[in-house]
Write an enzyme that holds these catalytic residues in place. Structure first.
Site, PDB file in Angstrom:
ATOM      1  CG  ASP A 224      -1.992  -1.711   1.592  1.00  0.00           C
ATOM      2  OD1 ASP A 224      -2.416  -1.627   0.812  1.00  0.00           O
ATOM      3  OD2 ASP A 224      -1.272  -1.684   2.618  1.00  0.00           O
ATOM      4  CG  ASP A 263      -2.904  -4.785  -0.583  1.00  0.00           C
ATOM      5  OD1 ASP A 263      -3.800  -4.345  -1.415  1.00  0.00           O
ATOM      6  OD2 ASP A 263      -2.637  -5.175   0.152  1.00  0.00           O
ATOM      7  CG  ASP A 267      -4.603  -1.523   3.999  1.00  0.00           C
ATOM      8  OD1 ASP A 267      -5.220  -1.003   2.817  1.00  0.00           O
ATOM      9  OD2 ASP A 267      -4.735  -2.212   3.337  1.00  0.00           O
ATOM     10  NE  ARG A 322     -11.349  -3.601  -0.817  1.00  0.00           N
ATOM     11  CZ  ARG A 322     -10.257  -4.197  -0.287  1.00  0.00           C
ATOM     12  NH1 ARG A 322      -9.226  -4.356   0.478  1.00  0.00           N
ATOM     13  NH2 ARG A 322     -10.587  -5.553  -0.696  1.00  0.00           N
TER      14      ARG A 322
END
Length: 444
Positions: A224, A263, A267, A322
């Protein structure tokens, strides 16, 4: 023109001018809120998060490296210098100023490849018609194509991850500062500020093929752009997160599946807490922001009561999903602008034991995309979604979702009321204010 016509024209003009004036005043107020200014206001590198500015202001607040001594202020122009500044021992406040674009993969993917690794040999060995779709690759020996892939991946992992210590401010200098191909690891620390940087998503040079992922197999990637892992009091402000030169649309397919080399962009996981993401741009990405990375009970023990995060005045543009997907956390999402395209799947993922509040946001959806898609139910959890507008009209996102997707009925009422907010704009003003103020290079 008749007298009555003139008066009508004058009245409409007065109303229009009043509306414009109100918008300018609103923008001014919002911009003032965006300028912390309470700590060394003339040096943006020493600015701190204002009081009540989201969850990162809770308790001790977030000051990063504001109190850094002169010898702990570093200006870096290379990836090696950036990592060296992070690696200086101790937790004394530090400021790292990034000048220009710092590239973690300037030598290309081949620089990370283990001796003997050959992608063509990998494709030949694990082609579904030869390997099948019933057995994963975990047992493959070190000298196999998968073993050599693992070794190559380990080398990239070591090279592109950068661990951020406590009491640190990382800030871009000027309008064109950025970090390319790296993964910022904010892991197990407190009090970090990251501002005014363009993050070009790291490209996983060695994705793994998993034949057992789904009914067709899948490519899985790591890295990430930024990971907040078990850390507290983190403020991410006026950054731009993008896939840049390597969008998914340009990726090839292998074994009939997209060769996925990205990815997430951000996060927030493993018990992280008290995070504010403000005035950022998240763009050109698929799986964008994950809050809480697993439904498993072993993970839930550490996540329950944590993952408290605020998103405000961010621009989410050209994303698939997301934005964010939430598990467990009390997450406040207000005054953001979501601009979708034809690949749009959803914005808010309602996951296990999440308590999402989404208010005063604006959505710009293309023709044929229903507001029912804004919310996606993954698990049974209540959500608050009020005072949002879609394409300029007020929409009850929960009601339209439940009407069009009755198999995934959502319950209204997240069970808590956010209090840590700066000035809240009406949703109609959000697109103008956010589109003109969010992202790297716009820090004042």
């Amino acid at each position: 023109m008749s007298t009555s016509g003139w008066h009508g024209h004058a009245t409409r003009r007065a109303v229009a001018l009043a509306g414009c004036t109100a918008l300018v005043l609103t923008l001014t107020a919002a911009t003032a809120q965006a300028r912390p200014g309470h700590h060394h206001p003339r040096d943006t590198a020493r600015q701190t998060l204002p009081a009540n500015d989201g969850w990162a202001s809770h308790g001790t607040g977030t000051t990063g490296g504001a109190d850094a001594a002169p010898e702990h202020v570093y200006t870096v122009t290379t990836w090696a210098a950036f990592k060296a500044a992070l690696a200086v021992e101790g937790t004394a406040p530090r400021i790292i100023k990034v000048k220009g674009t710092v590239d973690a993969v300037s030598e290309g993917c081949d620089a990370f490849a283990a001796p003997g690794y050959d992608f063509d040999a990998y494709l030949e060995q694990y082609a579904p018609e030869r390997w099948g779709l019933d057995t994963d690759l975990s047992a493959e020996p070190d000298d196999s194509p998968e073993g050599l892939r693992r070794a190559s991946a380990a080398r990239q992992n070591q090279a592109i991850k950068a661990n951020v210590p406590a009491n640190t401010t990382i800030i871009g200098v000027g309008r064109d500062a950025g970090i390319k191909g790296a993964s910022l690891q904010i892991k197990g620390v407190d009090n970090v500020i990251v501002r005014n940087l363009t993050f070009e998503s790291p490209v996983d040079c060695f994705p793994q093929w998993d034949p057992t992922d789904g009914d067709k197999g899948n490519w899985n990637s790591e890295y990430d752009s930024a990971v907040v892992y078990g850390s507290t009091h983190v403020w991410l402000d006026h950054n731009t997160f993008t896939d840049g030169e390597h969008p998914d649309s340009a990726a090839p397919t292998h074994f009939g599946m997209l060769y996925q080399q990205h990815d997430g962009q951000l996060d927030i996981v493993r018990g992280a807490d008290h995070v504010t993401a403000s005035w950022n741009v998240f763009t050109e990405h698929d799986k964008t922001i994950l809050i809480g990375n697993s439904d498993s009970e072993s993970t839930a023990v550490g996540d329950r009561g944590h993952l408290k995060t605020t998103f405000h005045h961010n621009l989410f543009k050209g994303l698939v999903e997301r934005a964010p997907r939430v598990r467990f956390g009390q997450v406040d999402v207000y005054n953001n602008h979501f601009v979708a395209d034809e690949d749009y799947a959803y914005s808010f993922g309602v996951g296990k034991e999440s308590q999402l509040v989404a208010e005063h946001n604006a959505f710009t959806l293309p023709d044929g995309v229903s507001p029912a898609k804004v919310l996606k139910k993954w698990s049974e959890a209540p959500v608050t979604a009020a005072h949002n507008r879609v394409n300029g009209r007020s929409v009850d996102l929960i009601a339209v979702h439940n009407a069009e997707i009755p198999a995934e009925t959502l319950r209204s009422g997240a069970g808590w009321t956010p209090t840590l907010r700066t000035k809240v704009l009406p949703a109609w003003a959000v697109p103008f204010v956010v589109d003109h103020g969010a992202g790297a290079g716009r820090l004042r």
